[in-house]
Structure formats: structure tokens, C-alpha cells
Write a protein that holds these residues in place. Sequence first.
Motif, short mmCIF file in Angstrom:
data_model
loop_
_atom_site.label_atom_id
_atom_site.label_comp_id
_atom_site.label_asym_id
_atom_site.label_seq_id
_atom_site.Cartn_x
_atom_site.Cartn_y
_atom_site.Cartn_z
N LEU A 87 -0.73 -3.83 -13.92
CA LEU A 87 -0.69 -3.74 -12.46
C LEU A 87 0.48 -4.59 -11.98
CD1 LEU A 87 -1.92 -2.82 -9.78
CD2 LEU A 87 -3.44 -4.83 -9.91
N ILE A 88 1.52 -3.93 -11.49
CA ILE A 88 2.75 -4.60 -11.09
C ILE A 88 2.85 -4.58 -9.57
CG2 ILE A 88 5.27 -4.55 -11.27
CD1 ILE A 88 4.85 -3.09 -13.99
N VAL A 89 2.53 -5.71 -8.96
CA VAL A 89 2.51 -5.81 -7.50
C VAL A 89 2.84 -7.25 -7.08
CG1 VAL A 89 0.87 -3.93 -7.13
CG2 VAL A 89 0.02 -6.22 -7.49
N ALA A 90 3.05 -7.41 -5.77
CA ALA A 90 3.31 -8.73 -5.22
C ALA A 90 2.03 -9.58 -5.25
CB ALA A 90 3.81 -8.60 -3.78
N ARG A 91 2.19 -10.87 -5.31
CA ARG A 91 1.06 -11.80 -5.38
C ARG A 91 0.01 -11.56 -4.29
NH1 ARG A 91 -1.23 -14.32 -9.04
NH2 ARG A 91 0.74 -15.01 -9.88
N PRO A 92 0.37 -11.33 -3.03
CA PRO A 92 -0.67 -11.10 -2.01
C PRO A 92 -1.58 -9.91 -2.34
CG PRO A 92 1.43 -11.53 -0.95
CD PRO A 92 1.71 -11.41 -2.42
N HIS A 117 8.21 -10.37 -7.30
CA HIS A 117 8.73 -10.69 -5.97
C HIS A 117 9.87 -9.76 -5.56
CE1 HIS A 117 6.28 -14.28 -5.92
NE2 HIS A 117 6.76 -14.59 -7.10
N THR A 118 10.55 -9.18 -6.56
CA THR A 118 11.70 -8.32 -6.27
C THR A 118 11.57 -7.03 -7.05
OG1 THR A 118 13.04 -9.17 -8.10
CG2 THR A 118 13.19 -10.35 -5.99
N MET A 119 12.42 -6.07 -6.70
CA MET A 119 12.44 -4.82 -7.46
C MET A 119 12.86 -5.08 -8.91
SD MET A 119 13.86 -2.04 -4.70
CE MET A 119 13.96 -0.78 -5.94
N ALA A 125 9.03 -6.37 -15.46
CA ALA A 125 7.59 -6.42 -15.74
C ALA A 125 7.10 -5.12 -16.36
CB ALA A 125 6.81 -6.73 -14.46
N ALA A 126 7.63 -4.00 -15.92
CA ALA A 126 7.22 -2.70 -16.48
C ALA A 126 7.62 -2.58 -17.95
CB ALA A 126 7.84 -1.56 -15.68
N CYS A 139 2.05 0.71 -9.90
CA CYS A 139 3.04 -0.07 -9.15
C CYS A 139 3.28 0.54 -7.78
CB CYS A 139 4.35 -0.14 -9.94
SG CYS A 139 5.11 1.46 -10.20
N ALA A 140 4.11 -0.13 -7.01
CA ALA A 140 4.44 0.31 -5.66
C ALA A 140 5.38 1.51 -5.69
CB ALA A 140 5.10 -0.84 -4.89
N PRO A 141 5.33 2.33 -4.65
CA PRO A 141 6.17 3.53 -4.62
C PRO A 141 7.67 3.24 -4.66
CG PRO A 141 4.81 3.37 -2.62
CD PRO A 141 4.47 2.22 -3.49
N ILE A 142 8.07 2.10 -4.16
CA ILE A 142 9.51 1.81 -4.09
C ILE A 142 10.15 1.67 -5.47
CG2 ILE A 142 9.30 -0.70 -3.89
CD1 ILE A 142 11.56 -0.36 -1.65
N VAL A 143 9.35 1.32 -6.48
CA VAL A 143 9.90 1.17 -7.83
C VAL A 143 9.36 2.18 -8.83
CG1 VAL A 143 10.46 -1.28 -7.65
CG2 VAL A 143 8.20 -0.58 -8.46
N SER A 144 8.38 2.96 -8.46
CA SER A 144 7.72 3.84 -9.43
C SER A 144 8.66 4.86 -10.05
CB SER A 144 6.51 4.53 -8.82
OG SER A 144 6.89 5.37 -7.76
N SER A 145 9.56 5.44 -9.27
CA SER A 145 10.46 6.45 -9.83
C SER A 145 11.42 5.84 -10.85
CB SER A 145 11.22 7.18 -8.74
OG SER A 145 12.03 6.28 -8.02
N VAL A 146 11.86 4.62 -10.61
CA VAL A 146 12.74 3.94 -11.57
C VAL A 146 11.97 3.59 -12.84
CG1 VAL A 146 14.15 1.88 -11.97
CG2 VAL A 146 14.24 3.04 -9.76
#
Length: 177
Positions: A87-92, A117-119, A125-126, A139-146
Amino acid sequence: MVQIDPIDHLMRAAITSDEEFVRVLDELLRHDLRISIRELSEKSGIAQSSLYKILHGKRSPNLSTLRAIIHAIRQFYRTGEGEFIGLIVARPVLETIEERTADVDSHRVKIREYPVHTMEDAIVAAVRAEREGAVAIVCAPIVSSVIEQLVHIPVATIIPRESVQRAIELAARKAWL
């Protein structure tokens, strides 16, 4: 810098030459996995003497030996906690999660957290999660395609439905204060 998958690296080396295969195998055993010839022998079912001959250039591995070595090394990379989803996400976001396991189709799977904390952190992490044996990544959509282009395991994207509406309401309230 993104690291190449160690199994892919070993297979590519085997195709390149016996010398390259030996160099990469030795590097994996000594530096990455830190295991002995005896441990590889036990896991692969290949005699220690055969492995020593391969590693000292006295013998080329045949196809079944190569398969056994790759299978054993894959097992070493996947040992530890057993199956898990990274699970790759921000701490909050991690702080809102209460369960560290999930029951899916009567199969219990662990969840290993990778706070980022960053892309760039998410990408690293992936790769790390896959190397450590994750069976999938969330993970979040902003990095999933990469991430999907970098790893060889399934990637699922978090689509926050209710939280998006709550975030809009919170932003509006803050704007009106």
C-alpha cells in the motif's frame, strides 16, 4: 534510478553469456540476498558441487539447472512475511487505515505500508515492494500509470469517492472563513 528486477537481470545475463550469468548470480548471492552456496543448493535441489563448478566457470548450467536456480532465487526474494499487498500512500492516508490484513474471496492477505511524500518516493516504493515480494500494489492515481510500467505485478488505483466530496466541502468551508 530504477533498479532492474533481479530475476530479469539474471535471465538476461544467462542469455548474454556464461560469464555474465556467473557474475550476476554471484552478485545476487553475495550482495543482494547474502546467502551461501549451501542455502542455494538446499532451495534449488542442485548439488553444492555443481553450483561451485558453475560459479567458478568449470561448467555451464543446462536449462533445467537454470530454471531451478531462478526458481530458488525467486523464493528467496519472496520469503519473509508471506504474501502481501503493498500500500503506497501518504502518511495521513495510512493513519486512517485500521486493518493490516484483508479477506478477499476467503483468502487472507497482509498489507504492508509504504509511506511516501513525493511521486519519486512512490516509484521507488513500488519497485521495493515488488522486490520484497508484494503480490500486488495499491497506490494513488497520479502514480499508478507509471508504476504499472515499472513492475510486473498487478497495480490497483485508489479512487476516493466519498472523501473527494468531503475534501471539496472542507475546502469550501475554509475558503469562506
